[in-house]
Design an enzyme around this catalytic site. Structure first.
Site, mmCIF file in Angstrom:
data_model
loop_
_atom_site.group_PDB
_atom_site.id
_atom_site.type_symbol
_atom_site.label_atom_id
_atom_site.label_comp_id
_atom_site.label_asym_id
_atom_site.label_seq_id
_atom_site.Cartn_x
_atom_site.Cartn_y
_atom_site.Cartn_z
ATOM 1 N N CYS A 13 79.046 77.029 -7.047
ATOM 2 C CA CYS A 13 77.856 76.203 -7.257
ATOM 3 C C CYS A 13 77.308 75.695 -5.915
ATOM 4 O O CYS A 13 77.964 74.916 -5.229
ATOM 5 C CB CYS A 13 78.242 75.044 -8.177
ATOM 6 S SG CYS A 13 77.088 73.679 -8.233
ATOM 7 N N CYS A 30 76.880 71.943 -5.620
ATOM 8 C CA CYS A 30 78.218 71.330 -5.547
ATOM 9 C C CYS A 30 78.730 71.343 -4.103
ATOM 10 O O CYS A 30 79.372 70.397 -3.650
ATOM 11 C CB CYS A 30 79.214 72.070 -6.430
ATOM 12 S SG CYS A 30 78.815 72.052 -8.183
#
Length: 101
Positions: free
Chosen positions: A31, A34
């Protein structure tokens, strides 16, 4: 201090039974947002001894992700006295993450 890796095995002890507020970061290695939030979360963990910071890898801990209905990552949650008091999805600057506490 660095962020604690939270699993279904230590969740109860580290989060629900914590005597400090807990900031949890639900994330995954693939991600992009992230990877932007991760260093900020680690920085907060190193700066704030008055809170506990944990990270939940949603790929390794799908049960926790389901339990908290994580639909998008990163999702940040704050817990106080074992209860969710704040939740936010998506990448946020440090000031907004700190405001969740």
């Amino acid at each position: 201090m660095s962020a604690v890796n939270i699993t279904k095995n230590n969740f109860h002890e580290e989060v629900l039974n914590s005597d400090k507020p807990v900031l949890l970061d639900f994330w995954a290695s693939w991600c992009g947002p992230c990877r932007m939030v991760g260093p900020i979360v680690e920085e907060i963990a190193g700066e704030r001894s008055d809170i506990k910071v944990g990270k939940v890898n949603v790929e390794e801990e799908p049960e926790l992700a389901r339990q908290f209905r994580i639909m998008s990552i990163p999702t940040l949650m704050t817990f106080k006295d074992g209860k969710v008091v704040n939740q936010s999805a998506g990448a946020k600057p440090k000031s907004q993450i700190l405001a969740m506490l």
